[in-house]
Structure formats: structure tokens, C-alpha cells
Design a protein around this motif. Structure first.
Motif, mmCIF file in Angstrom:
data_model
loop_
_atom_site.group_PDB
_atom_site.id
_atom_site.type_symbol
_atom_site.label_atom_id
_atom_site.label_comp_id
_atom_site.label_asym_id
_atom_site.label_seq_id
_atom_site.Cartn_x
_atom_site.Cartn_y
_atom_site.Cartn_z
ATOM 1 N N UNK A 1 0.842 -1.194 0.000
ATOM 2 C CA UNK A 1 0.000 0.000 0.000
ATOM 3 C C UNK A 1 0.877 1.244 0.000
ATOM 4 N N UNK A 2 0.484 2.237 -0.785
ATOM 5 C CA UNK A 2 1.082 3.569 -0.673
ATOM 6 C C UNK A 2 -0.041 4.549 -0.347
ATOM 7 N N UNK A 3 0.293 5.593 0.453
ATOM 8 C CA UNK A 3 -0.772 6.459 0.961
ATOM 9 C C UNK A 3 -0.409 7.946 0.805
ATOM 10 N N UNK A 4 -0.447 8.452 -0.411
ATOM 11 C CA UNK A 4 -0.292 9.903 -0.571
ATOM 12 C C UNK A 4 -1.615 10.604 -0.282
ATOM 13 N N UNK A 5 -1.543 11.868 0.113
ATOM 14 C CA UNK A 5 -2.780 12.656 0.103
ATOM 15 C C UNK A 5 -2.935 13.268 -1.293
ATOM 16 N N UNK A 6 -4.023 13.976 -1.501
ATOM 17 C CA UNK A 6 -4.303 14.488 -2.849
ATOM 18 C C UNK A 6 -3.197 15.410 -3.340
ATOM 19 N N UNK A 7 -2.721 16.309 -2.479
ATOM 20 C CA UNK A 7 -1.672 17.248 -2.891
ATOM 21 C C UNK A 7 -0.388 16.513 -3.229
ATOM 22 N N UNK A 8 -0.035 15.528 -2.413
ATOM 23 C CA UNK A 8 1.190 14.762 -2.654
ATOM 24 C C UNK A 8 1.095 13.953 -3.936
ATOM 25 N N UNK A 9 -0.076 13.418 -4.229
ATOM 26 C CA UNK A 9 -0.270 12.685 -5.487
ATOM 27 C C UNK A 9 -0.035 13.610 -6.670
ATOM 28 N N UNK A 10 -0.543 14.833 -6.589
ATOM 29 C CA UNK A 10 -0.311 15.801 -7.659
ATOM 30 C C UNK A 10 1.157 16.142 -7.816
ATOM 31 N N UNK A 11 1.866 16.278 -6.689
ATOM 32 C CA UNK A 11 3.296 16.609 -6.730
ATOM 33 C C UNK A 11 4.100 15.506 -7.418
#
Length: 301
Positions: free
Chosen positions: A178-188
Motif C-alpha cells: 500500500x502507498x498512501x499519498x494525500x491528494x496534494x502529494x499525489x499531484x506533486x
């Protein structure tokens, strides 16, 4: 067993003031100290849920001893490595009309200390969980999480990564559970603006193409989206409540997801348990208790 790794733990120094006025002397109404760091927070919430873990990572100086003693006081096992110099960072959390965070860099971590951590990682066994979470000091190579995973002797370890940018990207070749970025981190990660659930799913699937088995993207008070290795897309709204504290909410989501998955081996239930845990922390002054989590879990459809 569940192992959490916090490369750069912290003492969170929380200050409450009515209003932050720049360039002036501001007097606080209340101050509190909390020991933490993303992996440490995961261990604490797991402990609150009655689940054992071992906290790994690095500590330094008197602030590092504060972290170690705090974890011992809760009855959580830890096997931290003491660094030869520096001090575990202090992060300042200013709670005023708007929340302001000042996160410190952290101590220098020499190569021989990293090698010691790699040897500890070699002891992880099949079916264990290994959580790699949080910020990394500037002197540590962006391959650190990938290097740690290369020392896994066991083949069936549930690796969970909560990291940003190249620290995450470089580790995807190890096919984490599992990887768990938040929305902002996914965009980055992709240098894109993420606006919709469709955007989240699109880029979560790109992470899967790069090696991630399951991708959990948190969206704050909007909930979360989970894209599974079974090609399911599961979206859940966050429970409603008054946000008091955002520190550790994402880590509580991770801990709750683990707890839910261990209980039923079901992704939908794991996501609900994770959201209940993250929300319970957000609605509390500290990391959530088991009772707080279970009360919110009952409200999630």
C-alpha cells in the motif's frame, strides 16, 4: 508483527494563541508537547486499538530521549538507534485563527547508523507489516526507503509507504502492499493539479503501473479513495464532525486501515476503519482512542 519506521521523529510543540501577529510579541494561552513523527503516530494509534507494534528509527539528544521515554510510558516496544550528534527535531504547531506549522530539518544521520537500521529490517518476517512513513533529513539519500526494502529477507511482507516525491517513487519497484499519498502529494508526484475523483483514480493507477499494489489517497475532510490490486475503486466520504486537530490524522488513517485489514482482510472494511480512525483524531485534541474510533465507525455506511 507490525514494524513502523520513522527516519525523522519529532517533538511537536503546540502553542495556542488567539491570533498570530507577525513582527510582534505573541503570548500563548496554552502550550503542550507531544512526541511523534508519522511512524511513531501509527504505532501509538495501533496501541490504542490494542495492536502491538515495534517502532524503529533514529533519535538524538534530549529531545530524542523524550520520544523514547514517551513511547515506553505507553508500553510500546521500540528499537530506536541513537545518533552520535544533533537532536531530534522540534516541530512548532501554532493554533491561532489559522493553523501554522514550522517543521524542523532534523539531525544528520551517518551511513553507519543507516546500516544498523538495515540490519534490523532484515529481521522482518513473512506476513509482518512494515510501515515506512514520514519526512527524511536533508542529508539522507532519496533512495533510503528503497535501500531499506532491499534488505528484506522475507518475501511476503506487507509494506506500507507514506512518503513524498522520490522517496516514494524510488521504492515502488519493490511492489509495496500500500502507498498512501494525500491528494496534494499525489499531484506533486506527477506535477499535476488533482481536482476530481477521476483525476485521483487516473494517477493512482499510474502508481500501480510503477509497482504499487494498492493506492490509498486521502482527501482531508472529503474522505478517501482506494484503488485496489483487484481493480476496485472504493470511495468513502469522511464522517462529519468539528475538526480540532489535524496533526496525526493521516497517520491514524494508516493505523486504522491496518487494523481493519487485519480484522477482516477486506479492503472496504479497512478503508472504513481507516477513515473512522483519521476522523476520530481530527475531532480530538490528541491521537484517537479505541472508543472514539469505534463510535465513529458505527456512523460510516
Amino acid at each position: 508483527m507490525i514494524y513502523t519506521v520513522t527516519i525523522n521523529p519529532a517533538v511537536d510543540y503546540t502553542i495556542k494563541i488567539p491570533e498570530l501577529v507577525l513582527g510582534k510579541v505573541n503570548r500563548s494561552e496554552k502550550e503542550e508537547y507531544f512526541f511523534g513523527g508519522k511512524g511513531v503516530n501509527v504505532s501509538i494509534v495501533l496501541h490504542n486499538l490494542g495492536i502491538k507494534s515495534i517502532a524503529l528509527g533514529f533519535i538524538a539528544g534530549f529531545t530524542g530521549q523524550f520520544v523514547r521515554q514517551g513511547i515506553y510510558s505507553l508500553g510500546i516496544k521500540n528499537d530506536f538507534i541513537d545518533l552520535p550528534s544533533g537532536m531530534t527535531r522540534i516541530n512548532i504547531k501554532i493554533k491561532a485563527d489559522k493553523e501554522t506549522d514550522i517543521n524542523a530539518v532534523g539531525p544528520v544521520i551517518p551511513k553507519d547508523s543507516i546500516e544498523l537500521l538495515c540490519k534490523k529490517i532484515e529481521k522482518v518476517k513473512d506476513n509482518d507489516f512494515l510501515v515506512l512513513a514520514g519526512a527524511v533529513p536533508n542529508n539522507v539519500d532519496e533512495q533510503i526507503y528503497s535501500d531499506l526494502l532491499s534488505h528484506l529477507k522475507a518475501k511476503n511482507v506487507h509494506v506500507i509507504i507514506d512518503a513524498t516525491r522520490n522517496y516514494l517513487i524510488n521504492a515502488l519497484k519493490h511492489k509495496p502492499f500500500l502507498v498512501k499519498p494525500n491528494r496534494a502529494e499525489l499531484g506533486q508526484l506527477f506535477n499535476k493539479e488533482i481536482h476530481t475523483d477521476a483525476d485521483i483514480v487516473l494517477y493512482a493507477k499510474k502508481l500501480q503501473e510503477m509497482g504499487a499494489r494498492n493506492v490509498l489517497v486521502s482527501i482531508g475532510d472529503k474522505g478517501a479513495v482506494l484503488v485496489t490490486e483487484n481493480d476496485d475503486v472504493i470511495c468513502n466520504d469522511a464522517p462529519k464532525g468539528i475538526t480540532k486537530n489535524t496533526v496525526g490524522a493521516g497517520d491514524s488513517l494508516t493505523a486504522g486501515f491496518i487494523a481493519g485489514y487485519l480484522e477482516k482482510k477486506d479492503f472496504r472494511y479497512a478503508l472504513k476503519y481507516g477513515l473512522a480512525s483519521g476522523s476520530a483524531t481530527a475531532f480530538s485534541d490528541t491521537l484517537a482512542s479505541k472508543n472514539e474510533i469505534e463510535q465513529i465507525l458505527k456512523t460510516i455506511e
